[in-house]
Design a protein around this motif. Sequence first.
Motif, PDB file in Angstrom:
ATOM      1  N   ILE A   1       0.863  -1.168   0.000  1.00 39.22           N
ATOM      2  CA  ILE A   1       0.000   0.000   0.000  1.00 39.22           C
ATOM      3  C   ILE A   1       0.904   1.225   0.000  1.00 39.22           C
ATOM      4  O   ILE A   1       1.846   1.304   0.784  1.00 39.22           O
ATOM      5  N   VAL A   2       0.601   2.153  -0.889  1.00 36.12           N
ATOM      6  CA  VAL A   2       1.420   3.349  -1.022  1.00 36.12           C
ATOM      7  C   VAL A   2       0.564   4.572  -0.720  1.00 36.12           C
ATOM      8  O   VAL A   2      -0.533   4.726  -1.258  1.00 36.12           O
ATOM      9  N   PHE A   3       1.081   5.419   0.137  1.00 38.51           N
ATOM     10  CA  PHE A   3       0.467   6.710   0.413  1.00 38.51           C
ATOM     11  C   PHE A   3       1.360   7.764  -0.216  1.00 38.51           C
ATOM     12  O   PHE A   3       2.508   7.931   0.197  1.00 38.51           O
ATOM     13  N   LEU A   4       0.858   8.461  -1.202  1.00 39.58           N
ATOM     14  CA  LEU A   4       1.600   9.520  -1.867  1.00 39.58           C
ATOM     15  C   LEU A   4       1.285  10.827  -1.152  1.00 39.58           C
ATOM     16  O   LEU A   4       0.143  11.281  -1.151  1.00 39.58           O
ATOM     17  N   VAL A   5       2.298  11.423  -0.530  1.00 40.03           N
ATOM     18  CA  VAL A   5       2.115  12.645   0.243  1.00 40.03           C
ATOM     19  C   VAL A   5       2.438  13.838  -0.653  1.00 40.03           C
ATOM     20  O   VAL A   5       3.526  13.915  -1.227  1.00 40.03           O
ATOM     21  N   ALA A  20       3.010   7.522  -9.074  1.00 40.05           N
ATOM     22  CA  ALA A  20       1.646   6.997  -8.971  1.00 40.05           C
ATOM     23  C   ALA A  20       1.367   6.006 -10.087  1.00 40.05           C
ATOM     24  O   ALA A  20       0.764   4.946  -9.865  1.00 40.05           O
ATOM     25  N   SER A  21       1.817   6.309 -11.273  1.00 42.50           N
ATOM     26  CA  SER A  21       1.610   5.420 -12.412  1.00 42.50           C
ATOM     27  C   SER A  21       2.293   4.071 -12.197  1.00 42.50           C
ATOM     28  O   SER A  21       1.717   3.017 -12.487  1.00 42.50           O
ATOM     29  N   LYS A  22       3.505   4.075 -11.678  1.00 36.82           N
ATOM     30  CA  LYS A  22       4.231   2.824 -11.399  1.00 36.82           C
ATOM     31  C   LYS A  22       3.527   2.016 -10.318  1.00 36.82           C
ATOM     32  O   LYS A  22       3.438   0.796 -10.399  1.00 36.82           O
ATOM     33  N   VAL A  23       3.032   2.693  -9.302  1.00 32.57           N
ATOM     34  CA  VAL A  23       2.312   2.013  -8.218  1.00 32.57           C
ATOM     35  C   VAL A  23       1.066   1.335  -8.768  1.00 32.57           C
ATOM     36  O   VAL A  23       0.785   0.169  -8.459  1.00 32.57           O
ATOM     37  N   ILE A  24       0.328   2.047  -9.590  1.00 33.99           N
ATOM     38  CA  ILE A  24      -0.908   1.501 -10.167  1.00 33.99           C
ATOM     39  C   ILE A  24      -0.582   0.355 -11.115  1.00 33.99           C
ATOM     40  O   ILE A  24      -1.264  -0.665 -11.127  1.00 33.99           O
ATOM     41  N   GLU A  25       0.471   0.520 -11.906  1.00 30.06           N
ATOM     42  CA  GLU A  25       0.893  -0.529 -12.834  1.00 30.06           C
ATOM     43  C   GLU A  25       1.207  -1.824 -12.085  1.00 30.06           C
ATOM     44  O   GLU A  25       0.909  -2.922 -12.552  1.00 30.06           O
ATOM     45  N   ARG A  26       1.776  -1.696 -10.916  1.00 25.50           N
ATOM     46  CA  ARG A  26       2.098  -2.874 -10.090  1.00 25.50           C
ATOM     47  C   ARG A  26       0.920  -3.280  -9.216  1.00 25.50           C
ATOM     48  O   ARG A  26       1.036  -4.194  -8.406  1.00 25.50           O
ATOM     49  N   ARG A  27      -0.205  -2.561  -9.350  1.00 26.79           N
ATOM     50  CA  ARG A  27      -1.469  -2.853  -8.698  1.00 26.79           C
ATOM     51  C   ARG A  27      -1.358  -2.937  -7.178  1.00 26.79           C
ATOM     52  O   ARG A  27      -1.822  -3.871  -6.551  1.00 26.79           O
ATOM     53  N   LYS A  28      -0.769  -1.915  -6.624  1.00 23.49           N
ATOM     54  CA  LYS A  28      -0.682  -1.777  -5.168  1.00 23.49           C
ATOM     55  C   LYS A  28      -1.810  -0.880  -4.689  1.00 23.49           C
ATOM     56  O   LYS A  28      -2.311  -0.046  -5.433  1.00 23.49           O
ATOM     57  N   GLY A  29      -2.188  -1.031  -3.434  1.00 27.04           N
ATOM     58  CA  GLY A  29      -3.162  -0.121  -2.852  1.00 27.04           C
ATOM     59  C   GLY A  29      -2.584   1.281  -2.873  1.00 27.04           C
ATOM     60  O   GLY A  29      -1.374   1.462  -2.714  1.00 27.04           O
ATOM     61  N   PHE A  30      -3.434   2.275  -3.059  1.00 28.31           N
ATOM     62  CA  PHE A  30      -2.928   3.630  -3.285  1.00 28.31           C
ATOM     63  C   PHE A  30      -3.866   4.666  -2.682  1.00 28.31           C
ATOM     64  O   PHE A  30      -5.086   4.550  -2.787  1.00 28.31           O
ATOM     65  N   CYS A  31      -3.271   5.688  -2.082  1.00 29.33           N
ATOM     66  CA  CYS A  31      -4.048   6.796  -1.531  1.00 29.33           C
ATOM     67  C   CYS A  31      -3.190   8.061  -1.570  1.00 29.33           C
ATOM     68  O   CYS A  31      -1.976   8.003  -1.354  1.00 29.33           O
ATOM     69  N   VAL A  32      -3.821   9.182  -1.841  1.00 30.41           N
ATOM     70  CA  VAL A  32      -3.136  10.473  -1.837  1.00 30.41           C
ATOM     71  C   VAL A  32      -3.383  11.129  -0.484  1.00 30.41           C
ATOM     72  O   VAL A  32      -4.524  11.206  -0.022  1.00 30.41           O
ATOM     73  N   LEU A  33      -2.305  11.577   0.147  1.00 24.97           N
ATOM     74  CA  LEU A  33      -2.409  12.326   1.399  1.00 24.97           C
ATOM     75  C   LEU A  33      -2.060  13.778   1.111  1.00 24.97           C
ATOM     76  O   LEU A  33      -0.947  14.070   0.659  1.00 24.97           O
ATOM     77  N   ALA A  34      -3.007  14.667   1.333  1.00 25.16           N
ATOM     78  CA  ALA A  34      -2.763  16.103   1.143  1.00 25.16           C
ATOM     79  C   ALA A  34      -2.320  16.676   2.477  1.00 25.16           C
ATOM     80  O   ALA A  34      -3.123  16.902   3.379  1.00 25.16           O
ATOM     81  N   ASN A  35      -1.019  16.901   2.614  1.00 26.74           N
ATOM     82  CA  ASN A  35      -0.434  17.395   3.864  1.00 26.74           C
ATOM     83  C   ASN A  35      -0.528  18.924   3.918  1.00 26.74           C
ATOM     84  O   ASN A  35      -0.773  19.576   2.914  1.00 26.74           O
ATOM     85  N   LYS A  36      -0.352  19.453   5.110  1.00 25.30           N
ATOM     86  CA  LYS A  36      -0.402  20.890   5.383  1.00 25.30           C
ATOM     87  C   LYS A  36      -1.819  21.442   5.195  1.00 25.30           C
ATOM     88  O   LYS A  36      -2.002  22.588   4.813  1.00 25.30           O
ATOM     89  N   TRP A  37      -2.818  20.601   5.468  1.00 31.61           N
ATOM     90  CA  TRP A  37      -4.191  21.049   5.282  1.00 31.61           C
ATOM     91  C   TRP A  37      -4.579  22.113   6.308  1.00 31.61           C
ATOM     92  O   TRP A  37      -5.534  22.863   6.103  1.00 31.61           O
ATOM     93  N   ASP A  38      -3.824  22.219   7.391  1.00 28.75           N
ATOM     94  CA  ASP A  38      -4.092  23.249   8.393  1.00 28.75           C
ATOM     95  C   ASP A  38      -3.870  24.660   7.831  1.00 28.75           C
ATOM     96  O   ASP A  38      -4.396  25.632   8.372  1.00 28.75           O
ATOM     97  N   LEU A  39      -3.140  24.769   6.719  1.00 31.58           N
ATOM     98  CA  LEU A  39      -2.893  26.074   6.102  1.00 31.58           C
ATOM     99  C   LEU A  39      -3.985  26.483   5.111  1.00 31.58           C
ATOM    100  O   LEU A  39      -4.008  27.608   4.629  1.00 31.58           O
ATOM    101  N   ILE A  40      -4.873  25.542   4.810  1.00 32.41           N
ATOM    102  CA  ILE A  40      -5.949  25.780   3.835  1.00 32.41           C
ATOM    103  C   ILE A  40      -7.238  26.066   4.601  1.00 32.41           C
ATOM    104  O   ILE A  40      -7.408  25.678   5.749  1.00 32.41           O
ATOM    105  N   GLY A  41      -8.181  26.678   3.944  1.00 31.45           N
ATOM    106  CA  GLY A  41      -9.460  27.018   4.577  1.00 31.45           C
ATOM    107  C   GLY A  41     -10.223  25.807   5.075  1.00 31.45           C
ATOM    108  O   GLY A  41     -10.058  24.698   4.590  1.00 31.45           O
ATOM    109  N   LYS A  42     -11.065  26.030   6.037  1.00 30.84           N
ATOM    110  CA  LYS A  42     -11.878  24.955   6.598  1.00 30.84           C
ATOM    111  C   LYS A  42     -13.109  24.729   5.747  1.00 30.84           C
ATOM    112  O   LYS A  42     -13.492  25.552   4.941  1.00 30.84           O
ATOM    113  N   GLY A  43     -13.738  23.553   5.950  1.00 27.53           N
ATOM    114  CA  GLY A  43     -14.970  23.240   5.241  1.00 27.53           C
ATOM    115  C   GLY A  43     -14.733  22.276   4.087  1.00 27.53           C
ATOM    116  O   GLY A  43     -13.604  21.868   3.801  1.00 27.53           O
TER     117      GLY A  43
END
Length: 185
Positions: A1-5, A20-43
């Motif tokens: 499982i790969v988490f892309l930060v 991401a393309s290589k991860v998908i090609e190898r058919r691994k679990g995948f998720c994007v983590l958007a870091n520093k969300w505390d700097l972005i607006g709420k909601g």
Amino acid sequence: IVFLVVGADEQLTTQDQKIASKVIERRKGFCVLANKWDLIGKGDKPKETFRKELYAFSSFLQFSDVVFISAKTKMALDNILKMAKQIMNRLVRTYEIEDLTKAYHTISNYHHETGNAGYHLQIKGLHATTGKGKGPISRIKCNKPHRIRDKNQRYWTNTLVDFFQLRHVPIKVTFEKKTRKKNTW
């Protein structure tokens, strides 16, 4: 499982897309983590905007979702391990023939296939196998698999992801010609 930060204030780079393309090609679990969300607006609006921009720039990632985190404030970090377990369970899931038959009938009742050059495609059935730790491979029997267009492939892939609730799991859908059993005397 790969988490892309990725930084929440940045777009995916070309290098991120290649990874991401290589991860998908190898058919691994995948998720994007958007870091520093505390700097972005709420909601929810900024989150939806981020997702839309991500999918517009990298449409091949639509099977996955984005988790919004902050390493600095520890926002949503405790959810990452839970998500990893959920993704792993989806990767190794087995499929009963009844579930596949139900999926095939449900999907094919709502979508009639037309291949390139206007050929009518007769979808015959759905079969799924699981490669060891590599997620499901769905094989669909069809009268003219060489006439399948990319949009047909994407439709079945996206619909199966939704039907079996396989977010974060890159599934592979192949179309094959139905083979006839030959009588051997």
